[in-house]
Write a protein that holds these residues in place. Structure first.
Motif, PDB file in Angstrom:
ATOM      1  N   ALA A   1     -31.836 -17.798 -49.781  1.00 13.32           N
ATOM      2  CA  ALA A   1     -32.654 -16.951 -50.169  1.00 13.32           C
ATOM      3  C   ALA A   1     -34.016 -16.864 -49.476  1.00 13.32           C
ATOM      4  CB  ALA A   1     -33.128 -17.378 -51.582  1.00 13.32           C
ATOM      5  N   ASP A   2     -33.919 -17.362 -48.062  1.00  3.43           N
ATOM      6  CA  ASP A   2     -35.113 -17.338 -47.180  1.00  3.43           C
ATOM      7  C   ASP A   2     -35.784 -15.620 -47.084  1.00  3.43           C
ATOM      8  OD1 ASP A   2     -35.241 -19.816 -46.466  1.00  3.43           O
ATOM      9  OD2 ASP A   2     -34.276 -19.759 -44.325  1.00  3.43           O
ATOM     10  N   ASP A   3     -34.756 -14.730 -47.332  1.00  6.93           N
ATOM     11  CA  ASP A   3     -35.451 -13.292 -47.155  1.00  6.93           C
ATOM     12  C   ASP A   3     -36.492 -13.222 -48.394  1.00  6.93           C
ATOM     13  OD1 ASP A   3     -33.786 -13.049 -44.947  1.00  6.93           O
ATOM     14  OD2 ASP A   3     -32.425 -11.444 -45.976  1.00  6.93           O
ATOM     15  N   LEU A   4     -36.402 -13.821 -49.507  1.00  2.00           N
ATOM     16  CA  LEU A   4     -37.348 -13.733 -50.402  1.00  2.00           C
ATOM     17  C   LEU A   4     -38.774 -14.039 -49.923  1.00  2.00           C
ATOM     18  CD1 LEU A   4     -35.879 -15.041 -53.660  1.00  2.00           C
ATOM     19  CD2 LEU A   4     -36.778 -12.995 -53.577  1.00  2.00           C
ATOM     20  N   LEU A   5     -38.873 -14.964 -49.024  1.00  2.00           N
ATOM     21  CA  LEU A   5     -40.025 -15.357 -48.622  1.00  2.00           C
ATOM     22  C   LEU A   5     -41.077 -14.213 -47.825  1.00  2.00           C
ATOM     23  CD1 LEU A   5     -38.885 -18.907 -47.129  1.00  2.00           C
ATOM     24  CD2 LEU A   5     -39.991 -18.139 -49.465  1.00  2.00           C
ATOM     25  N   ALA A   6     -40.159 -13.255 -47.635  1.00  2.00           N
ATOM     26  CA  ALA A   6     -41.024 -12.000 -46.983  1.00  2.00           C
ATOM     27  C   ALA A   6     -41.038 -10.874 -47.735  1.00  2.00           C
ATOM     28  CB  ALA A   6     -40.254 -11.843 -45.699  1.00  2.00           C
ATOM     29  N   LEU A   7     -40.555 -11.123 -49.174  1.00  2.00           N
ATOM     30  CA  LEU A   7     -40.474  -9.878 -49.900  1.00  2.00           C
ATOM     31  C   LEU A   7     -41.461 -10.038 -51.114  1.00  2.00           C
ATOM     32  CD1 LEU A   7     -36.696  -9.623 -50.356  1.00  2.00           C
ATOM     33  CD2 LEU A   7     -38.345  -7.871 -49.300  1.00  2.00           C
TER      34      LEU A   7
ATOM     35  N   TYR B   1     -45.982  -2.917 -53.577  1.00  2.00           N
ATOM     36  CA  TYR B   1     -46.344  -3.559 -54.831  1.00  2.00           C
ATOM     37  C   TYR B   1     -46.326  -2.806 -55.967  1.00  2.00           C
ATOM     38  CZ  TYR B   1     -50.613  -0.947 -53.306  1.00  2.00           C
ATOM     39  OH  TYR B   1     -51.267  -0.129 -52.748  1.00  2.00           O
ATOM     40  N   LYS B   2     -45.684  -1.600 -56.044  1.00  2.00           N
ATOM     41  CA  LYS B   2     -45.236  -0.934 -56.917  1.00  2.00           C
ATOM     42  C   LYS B   2     -44.189  -0.924 -57.626  1.00  2.00           C
ATOM     43  CE  LYS B   2     -49.425   1.436 -57.184  1.00  2.00           C
ATOM     44  NZ  LYS B   2     -49.145   2.756 -57.039  1.00  2.00           N
TER      45      LYS B   2
ATOM     46  N   LYS C   1     -45.716 -10.868 -61.621  1.00  2.00           N
ATOM     47  CA  LYS C   1     -44.730  -9.817 -61.170  1.00  2.00           C
ATOM     48  C   LYS C   1     -44.624  -9.434 -59.974  1.00  2.00           C
ATOM     49  CE  LYS C   1     -47.576  -7.170 -63.825  1.00  2.00           C
ATOM     50  NZ  LYS C   1     -48.869  -8.162 -64.040  1.00  2.00           N
ATOM     51  N   VAL C   2     -45.150 -10.079 -58.817  1.00  2.00           N
ATOM     52  CA  VAL C   2     -45.020  -9.910 -57.578  1.00  2.00           C
ATOM     53  C   VAL C   2     -43.796 -10.600 -57.539  1.00  2.00           C
ATOM     54  CG1 VAL C   2     -45.734 -10.842 -55.357  1.00  2.00           C
ATOM     55  CG2 VAL C   2     -47.370  -9.928 -57.005  1.00  2.00           C
ATOM     56  N   ASN C   3     -43.567 -11.780 -57.877  1.00  2.00           N
ATOM     57  CA  ASN C   3     -42.207 -12.539 -57.522  1.00  2.00           C
ATOM     58  C   ASN C   3     -40.874 -11.909 -58.442  1.00  2.00           C
ATOM     59  OD1 ASN C   3     -40.656 -14.871 -56.692  1.00  2.00           O
ATOM     60  ND2 ASN C   3     -40.681 -15.539 -58.647  1.00  2.00           N
ATOM     61  N   GLN C   4     -41.297 -11.204 -59.265  1.00  2.00           N
ATOM     62  CA  GLN C   4     -40.364 -10.579 -60.134  1.00  2.00           C
ATOM     63  C   GLN C   4     -39.724  -9.223 -59.158  1.00  2.00           C
ATOM     64  OE1 GLN C   4     -41.028  -9.625 -64.101  1.00  2.00           O
ATOM     65  NE2 GLN C   4     -41.358 -11.631 -64.482  1.00  2.00           N
ATOM     66  N   LEU C   5     -40.912  -8.787 -58.612  1.00  2.00           N
ATOM     67  CA  LEU C   5     -40.340  -7.383 -57.718  1.00  2.00           C
ATOM     68  C   LEU C   5     -39.817  -7.907 -56.531  1.00  2.00           C
ATOM     69  CD1 LEU C   5     -40.692  -4.449 -57.146  1.00  2.00           C
ATOM     70  CD2 LEU C   5     -42.885  -4.923 -56.069  1.00  2.00           C
ATOM     71  N   ALA C   6     -40.169  -9.034 -56.040  1.00  2.00           N
ATOM     72  CA  ALA C   6     -39.517  -9.652 -54.669  1.00  2.00           C
ATOM     73  C   ALA C   6     -38.193  -9.920 -55.133  1.00  2.00           C
ATOM     74  CB  ALA C   6     -40.215 -10.831 -54.486  1.00  2.00           C
ATOM     75  N   HIS C   7     -37.607 -10.508 -56.037  1.00  2.00           N
ATOM     76  CA  HIS C   7     -36.522 -10.528 -56.704  1.00  2.00           C
ATOM     77  C   HIS C   7     -35.646  -9.405 -56.820  1.00  2.00           C
ATOM     78  CE1 HIS C   7     -37.358 -14.941 -57.057  1.00  2.00           C
ATOM     79  NE2 HIS C   7     -36.193 -15.237 -57.316  1.00  2.00           N
ATOM     80  N   ALA C   8     -36.213  -8.262 -57.407  1.00  2.00           N
ATOM     81  CA  ALA C   8     -35.541  -7.107 -57.487  1.00  2.00           C
ATOM     82  C   ALA C   8     -35.243  -6.587 -56.281  1.00  2.00           C
ATOM     83  CB  ALA C   8     -36.457  -6.044 -58.420  1.00  2.00           C
ATOM     84  N   ARG C   9     -36.047  -6.562 -55.343  1.00  2.00           N
ATOM     85  CA  ARG C   9     -35.844  -6.096 -53.759  1.00  2.00           C
ATOM     86  C   ARG C   9     -34.720  -6.795 -53.344  1.00  2.00           C
ATOM     87  NH1 ARG C   9     -38.535  -2.247 -55.664  1.00  2.00           N
ATOM     88  NH2 ARG C   9     -40.651  -1.614 -54.869  1.00  2.00           N
ATOM     89  N   TYR C  10     -34.777  -8.230 -53.364  1.00  2.00           N
ATOM     90  CA  TYR C  10     -33.659  -8.979 -52.770  1.00  2.00           C
ATOM     91  C   TYR C  10     -32.382  -8.761 -53.295  1.00  2.00           C
ATOM     92  CZ  TYR C  10     -31.342 -13.425 -51.694  1.00  2.00           C
ATOM     93  OH  TYR C  10     -30.372 -14.351 -50.944  1.00  2.00           O
TER      94      TYR C  10
END
Length: 426
Positions: free
Chosen positions: A50-56, A62-63, A293-302
């Motif tokens: 999940a390293d890619d999450l650290l950049a997401l 942010y929308k 919600k930032v973390n939630q969006l990061a996970h959705a992108r991941y």
């Protein structure tokens, strides 16, 4: 394989065997090991997936899909982007899914503590005002569940956790008591046995006639997609099953990304009825203003979609399966012929349940500690850490590399044999 098991050895055979295993144990202690099989933590290799999450989600991203600025306050139910992925994954309507912060255990604690302090939406009074609160605990089970019940002073009543789920006949008798307010269930690859609740048992639990109108089943689907094979388990729509049975509010269901992405920085999910959601958000809106919600969006992108989640889980399976195979092979090779232990053969999840000779589990853990191998305490899979047979030990193969795991499990096997030899020599 020997036709004579350890409990059938005569006095001379047992003395010779005990001397041999004692020598092996002394050799084990001389290695000055420092190995840990206590908790089901993901390994560093798994966390690296999940390293890619650290950049997401990334600068300027942010929308959410509905235009929500995830950097700001609000959104008690979480953003639609990640809720939609998890709804598809779990086979439920997105409206039933709330997305929270990293720990589903936190939400479990919340709903129980709020029921205790205020009563839930079906309560006649707060649980704190009941003469007593009783809670059903399938065993062996998850120690952190039992710790929550213990902290609130609930009377914990055990029922067997069978291969197809909790003993429904035993549960059906218990829920005739209006003081029985709930039960724990880990429905998929349960902790520590790896057993899963069948659709038939799930329906029976949903259909039970309970004396308490506010009876709740905490359906902790922590390992819903944690396969060790090429096959993913069937995920039951337990909220829908309960609604069809005429008990729409019975289920508080949970899951999370905790062992899918970053264990301490994931997203949790609460899946339940509309009435339960309204009760929860009414109180949650006072406790806080919304999740991360930032973390939630990061996970959705991941992840992208539900198949993206499954793709990640195939990586986890490739990492974990050899470790489980290592443990099972060593248990069979070292212990199989002596009749001193039985163990589960899970096809998913994070644990193996080991049952040793009755009365010896605590001695096995003590011997392992002497040898530098940390095991989960005997009895940890039972309420108040009291295993009435002193036989169960939870094994957690995930964290160490295979090379360390081989050494640790060979040592555990030696400790099991020595404890058994001591027991039969009495």
């Amino acid at each position: 394989m020997s036709s004579v098991q350890l409990h059938d050895f005569d006095a001379d055979q047992l003395a010779a065997f005990r001397e041999k295993i004692t020598d092996e144990f002394n050799d084990l202690k001389a290695k000055n090991l420092k190995l840990d099989l206590t908790r089901g933590k993901p390994s560093s290799e798994q966390l690296d997936f999940a390293d890619d999450l650290l950049a997401l989600p990334g600068k300027g991203d942010y929308k959410a899909a509905d235009g929500t600025d995830v950097r700001n306050y609000g959104g008690l139910t979480g953003i639609q982007d990640i809720r939609q992925i998890w709804a598809e994954l779990m086979g439920v309507p997105v409206e039933q899914v709330l997305a929270g912060d990293s720990s589903s255990l936190n939400i479990m604690f919340d709903v129980i503590s709020w029921s205790y302090a205020f009563g839930n939406n079906d309560s006649e009074r707060p649980w704190k005002d009941e003469e007593t609160v009783k809670w059903i605990c399938p065993v062996p089970g998850y120690d952190r569940h039992f710790s929550i019940s213990e902290r609130f002073g609930f009377e914990m009543i055990t029922v067997p956790m069978n291969e197809d789920g909790p003993d429904v006949a035993a549960v059906a008798e218990l829920v005739k008591d209006p003081q029985v307010k709930g039960m724990w269930v880990v429905p998929t690859f349960s902790n520590p046995t790896g057993y899963s609740v069948s659709e038939g048992v799930a329906k029976q639990l949903a259909e039970l006639e309970t004396a308490a109108p506010d009876f709740r089943i905490v359906w902790d689907n922590a390992y819903a997609v944690h396969t060790l094979t090429e096959e993913f388990p069937e995920i039951l729509d337990i909220v829908g099953i309960a609604e069809a049975a005429g008990n729409p509010n019975r289920i508080w269901a949970f899951t999370s990304t905790s062992k899918i992405t970053l264990a301490g920085s994931g997203v949790s999910f609460f899946i339940t009825s509309e009435a339960n959601r309204n009760w929860y958000t009414d109180i949650a809106g006072i406790r806080g203003i919304g999740p991360n919600k930032v973390n939630q969006l990061a996970h959705a992108r991941y992840f992208g979609d539900a198949e993206g989640v499954r793709a990640v889980m195939r990586k986890h399976a490739a990492s974990l399966a050899p470790k489980f195979e290592t443990v099972l092979n060593i248990l069979e090779t070292r212990l199989g012929e002596y009749g001193v232990a039985t163990w589960t053969h899970p096809t998913g999840g994070y644990f193996i349940s080991l049952d040793v000779v009755d009365g010896t589990a605590s001695r096995v853990v003590e011997l392992a500690k002497e040898a530098g191998i940390a095991l989960t305490g005997a009895g940890s899979s039972f309420p108040l850490r009291r295993d009435p047979n002193n036989r169960n030990i939870r094994l957690a193969p995930s964290l160490p590399p295979v090379e360390e795991l081989e050494v640790a499990m060979d040592g555990v096997a030696t400790c099991v044999l020595l404890a058994a030899a001591e027991h039969y020599a009495r």
